[in-house]
Motif scaffolding. Structure first.
Motif, PDB file in Angstrom:
ATOM      1  N   ASP A 193       0.825  -1.213   0.000  1.00 34.90           N
ATOM      2  CA  ASP A 193       0.000   0.000   0.000  1.00 34.90           C
ATOM      3  C   ASP A 193       0.859   1.263   0.000  1.00 34.90           C
ATOM      4  O   ASP A 193       0.776   2.101   0.907  1.00 34.90           O
ATOM      5  CB  ASP A 193      -0.940  -0.010   1.215  1.00 34.90           C
ATOM      6  CG  ASP A 193      -2.032   1.047   1.099  1.00 34.90           C
ATOM      7  OD1 ASP A 193      -2.290   1.505  -0.034  1.00 34.90           O
ATOM      8  OD2 ASP A 193      -2.610   1.421   2.128  1.00 34.90           O
ATOM      9  N   PRO A 194       1.703   1.456  -1.035  1.00 37.17           N
ATOM     10  CA  PRO A 194       2.554   2.651  -1.081  1.00 37.17           C
ATOM     11  C   PRO A 194       1.739   3.899  -1.377  1.00 37.17           C
ATOM     12  O   PRO A 194       0.697   3.842  -2.043  1.00 37.17           O
ATOM     13  CB  PRO A 194       3.529   2.335  -2.221  1.00 37.17           C
ATOM     14  CG  PRO A 194       2.753   1.442  -3.132  1.00 37.17           C
ATOM     15  CD  PRO A 194       1.872   0.615  -2.237  1.00 37.17           C
ATOM     16  N   VAL A 195       2.214   5.041  -0.905  1.00 37.01           N
ATOM     17  CA  VAL A 195       1.521   6.303  -1.162  1.00 37.01           C
ATOM     18  C   VAL A 195       1.932   6.901  -2.496  1.00 37.01           C
ATOM     19  O   VAL A 195       1.249   7.775  -3.032  1.00 37.01           O
ATOM     20  CB  VAL A 195       1.796   7.306  -0.030  1.00 37.01           C
ATOM     21  CG1 VAL A 195       1.105   6.867   1.238  1.00 37.01           C
ATOM     22  CG2 VAL A 195       3.286   7.470   0.209  1.00 37.01           C
ATOM     23  N   VAL A 196       3.068   6.450  -3.024  1.00 43.18           N
ATOM     24  CA  VAL A 196       3.547   6.924  -4.330  1.00 43.18           C
ATOM     25  C   VAL A 196       3.825   5.716  -5.211  1.00 43.18           C
ATOM     26  O   VAL A 196       4.456   4.755  -4.771  1.00 43.18           O
ATOM     27  CB  VAL A 196       4.832   7.769  -4.191  1.00 43.18           C
ATOM     28  CG1 VAL A 196       5.288   8.275  -5.563  1.00 43.18           C
ATOM     29  CG2 VAL A 196       4.609   8.940  -3.253  1.00 43.18           C
ATOM     30  N   ILE A 197       3.346   5.756  -6.441  1.00 47.00           N
ATOM     31  CA  ILE A 197       3.581   4.676  -7.401  1.00 47.00           C
ATOM     32  C   ILE A 197       4.185   5.283  -8.658  1.00 47.00           C
ATOM     33  O   ILE A 197       3.623   6.230  -9.232  1.00 47.00           O
ATOM     34  CB  ILE A 197       2.273   3.943  -7.760  1.00 47.00           C
ATOM     35  CG1 ILE A 197       1.571   3.446  -6.497  1.00 47.00           C
ATOM     36  CG2 ILE A 197       2.553   2.776  -8.694  1.00 47.00           C
ATOM     37  CD1 ILE A 197       0.168   2.938  -6.752  1.00 47.00           C
ATOM     38  N   LEU A 198       5.316   4.762  -9.092  1.00 50.83           N
ATOM     39  CA  LEU A 198       5.988   5.226 -10.305  1.00 50.83           C
ATOM     40  C   LEU A 198       6.151   4.038 -11.236  1.00 50.83           C
ATOM     41  O   LEU A 198       6.699   3.003 -10.848  1.00 50.83           O
ATOM     42  CB  LEU A 198       7.343   5.852  -9.965  1.00 50.83           C
ATOM     43  CG  LEU A 198       7.241   7.014  -8.957  1.00 50.83           C
ATOM     44  CD1 LEU A 198       7.850   6.596  -7.630  1.00 50.83           C
ATOM     45  CD2 LEU A 198       7.914   8.271  -9.481  1.00 50.83           C
ATOM     46  N   ILE A 199       5.679   4.186 -12.471  1.00 52.29           N
ATOM     47  CA  ILE A 199       5.631   3.067 -13.408  1.00 52.29           C
ATOM     48  C   ILE A 199       6.253   3.492 -14.730  1.00 52.29           C
ATOM     49  O   ILE A 199       5.889   4.521 -15.311  1.00 52.29           O
ATOM     50  CB  ILE A 199       4.173   2.602 -13.644  1.00 52.29           C
ATOM     51  CG1 ILE A 199       3.447   2.399 -12.314  1.00 52.29           C
ATOM     52  CG2 ILE A 199       4.148   1.330 -14.451  1.00 52.29           C
ATOM     53  CD1 ILE A 199       1.995   2.031 -12.464  1.00 52.29           C
TER      54      ILE A 199
END
Length: 616
Positions: A193-199
């Motif tokens: 459950d990360p608060v930041v997602i980078l893809i």
């Protein structure tokens, strides 16, 4: 019907706002760095700027896309935002998280970074893949992990393929589809459950329907859960483009646009362009990029071509982060022992389900034992100089076969390394836990392989006829397999691919055999090559097998060469001729154990250094 995503209270997790200030990144080769350091070369003439004075932002609750032509610097910017390229001599400017300088280690654990290539284990199912990630990243044990994985599979639409294997690796089974595999990769980094997602390029290689499905899931997640989601994309379709809240348009490392899609359309019209009906705004902007440069330069006197429209509109949201108290650095979710158990179970499943390694290895050991036994049938009971040479040849060939056959584990080590680097960079577990789990899993597996080879070959060849001799022979074979496995594990952390790895390991094995003392004795070796004799992994087990066969109380009475009806050579006398002592039977085993531990310790330090270099 409500959204499948459950809103997460903002009081539970602090929303993150990412921002860059005059960010530049210069790509320098090691030779360029050496010239600059040693000869004072002009830094402006060294290396190439990938990013130049980049000012951009990504806000919580929004889906932000980094777009631009190939080579524009999209992936580099995303890696810097993810902390994968932390500030260093190559990076100038600032990366801010909630108006504070990024703490790389803390940010990595609070965020999720999905690479363009899916680093998944083909032999595991979707449920197992997410479960192992949850067990490693979430505190609370298996019950918490099961609940989280069940919810996540429903959110990502993966519950109908939960028990399907990923596929696409060493196995012939193709597994799940590309869109499903992409969602699993995203799920692996969402499980905590990360608060930041980078893809990086979530739509790469997918058809239009799968690409739209993936981006729609990300948009819902950002809106309903308040996450900050940033992705790179090359040239999205119209329906995907409408899902973006913010757009960062790059060209040659410069920011051409940072704001909404509507603002980009307004800028194009202001520059005198008419957008055709069948072309979306981004595609048209990429075609007329030069006009954006001229228009932006006329508005600003520096390399920042356009300030974010959101920053001018909503200042109140920006100020609320100034009161955020710095969070404590996160600790590992599990104890070292728990990490070893989880990693060991996962590694064991990968070995058992990799048929090319497991079944073939078992059959190979069993068949080789019978074939070798029938070739050297009862040679151990014969008493002649020729029989003595034949037995020595049998020992040498057995060691060659055992040491060279374990290189088959190299593909699994290389495949595991990609996942290891991704997981440890996010603080999932300790490097020491990984190395210990890797070592412990192979102990019973290689013991089984050793016994399958030893049992038929020992009795068919007719070696020393007692249980002590058989057990010692089996122990030596097991340690030989462990030595080779440790060597392969060590060098798998250094080589970039299987071809180079197999070449290096095969060359080392050949060198070890050459300097073992079988072809040329230690006394006749040149002094400058004598160190290779003591580093040879053939030397010590070969001596152990010879002492086991001709030493002890049986060796004193065992006649190995008869002439004119009289025994002219006993076992102990033969060992004395070869300068072998009875005490070496156990000291050599200790040396072999030292090789195993040494290569594993070296493996640990290499992996630790790679992780440290990635962080720093």
């Amino acid at each position: 019907m409500g959204s499948p995503f459950k809103p997460i209270s903002c009081t539970r997790k602090t929303p993150y706002r990412l921002e860059t200030k005059n960010l530049s990144y210069q790509l320098c080769s090691q030779l360029d760095e050496y010239r600059t350091l040693c000869f004072g070369a002009n830094p402006r003439r060294v290396g190439k700027f990938i990013l130049k004075d980049v000012n951009c932002e990504a806000r919580p609750g929004e889906l932000t896309a980094i777009a631009g032509p190939s080579g524009a610097g999209k992936t580099t910017l995303l890696e810097i935002l993810a902390g994968r390229i932390p500030p260093s001599s190559k990076v100038s400017g600032q990366v801010l998280v909630n108006h504070r300088l990024m703490d790389v280690n803390r940010f990595r654990r609070a965020s999720g970074y999905v690479t363009q290539e899916d680093a998944l284990f083909p032999s595991l199912t979707v449920r197992e893949t997410l479960m192992y990630s949850a067990l490693l990243r979430l505190p609370g044990g298996r019950k918490v992990a099961v609940t989280r994985v069940t919810e996540l599979m429903k959110e990502l639409g993966l519950d109908h393929i939960a028990d399907s294997r990923i596929g696409g690796g060493l196995e012939s089974d193709h597994g799940i589809s590309g869109g499903e595999r992409r969602r699993v990769s995203i799920g692996v980094d969402l499980v905590h459950d990360p608060v930041v997602i980078l893809i990086d390029e979530p739509t790469s290689g997918l058809d239009s329907a799968s690409a739209l499905n993936v981006v729609s899931l990300l948009r819902l997640m950002a809106f309903n859960q308040g996450k900050t989601i940033v992705l790179t994309i090359h040239q999205p379709g119209f329906r995907i483009l409408e899902l973006f809240d913010g757009l960062i348009l790059l060209s040659d490392g410069f920011v051409m646009h940072n704001g909404s899609l509507n603002l980009l359309e307004a800028r194009l019209k202001l520059a005198g362009h008419h957008i055709p009906n069948h072309v979306n705004v981004l595609e048209f902007a990429l075609d007329v990029m030069e006009s954006l440069v001229i228009h932006a330069t006329s508005e600003s006197g520096n390399n920042q071509f356009l300030l974010s429209d959101r920053e001018r509109i909503d200042r109140k949201m920006r100020m609320q982060y100034a009161k955020i108290v710095k969070e404590k650095a996160l600790l590992y979710s599990n104890s070292p022992m728990e990490e070893i158990l989880i990693l060991g179970q996962r590694f064991c499943r990968n070995i058992v389900r990799t048929k090319q390694l497991f079944i073939t290895r078992v059959i190979q050991a069993l068949v080789a034992g019978f074939v070798m036994g029938t070739i050297f049938l009862n040679v151990g009971s014969k008493q002649s100089q020729l029989a003595l040479q034949t037995r020595s040849g049998f020992f040498a060939f057995s060691l060659t076969f055992l040491l060279s056959s374990t290189t088959e584990g190299l593909p699994i080590f290389l495949e595991e390394r990609r996942t290891f680097m991704r997981e440890t960079s996010g603080g999932a577990y300790r490097v020491s836990s990984y190395v210990l789990a890797n070592t412990l899993v192979f102990l019973p597996f290689l013991l089984m392989v050793g016994l399958l080879y030893t049992t038929p070959v020992y009795w068919l060849v007719g070696l020393r006829k007692d249980m002590d001799g058989f057990l010692y022979f089996s122990l030596v074979v097991w340690l030989v397999l462990l030595m080779s496995n440790s060597l392969v594990a060590c060098f798998s952390t250094l080589v970039p691919n299987f071809i180079l790895g197999s070449s290096v390991i095969s060359g080392l094995m050949g060198s070890f055999f050459l300097f073992s003392g079988y072809f040329i004795s230690e006394e006749k070796m040149p002094r400058y090559w004598i160190f290779m004799h003591y580093l040879s992994m053939f030397k010590y087990p070969f001596e152990c097998l010879m002492i086991n066969e001709y030493g002890g109380e049986q060796g004193k009475m065992r006649c190995i060469e008869i002439s004119n009806g009289e025994c002219i050579l006993h076992g102990v006398e033969f060992l004395r001729q070869q300068d072998l002592k009875e005490t070496q039977k156990w000291t050599n085993l200790a040396v072999m154990g030292g090789f195993i531990i040494g290569y594993r310790v070296l493996n640990f330090f290499i992996l630790w250094f790679r992780c440290y270099r990635t962080r720093k």
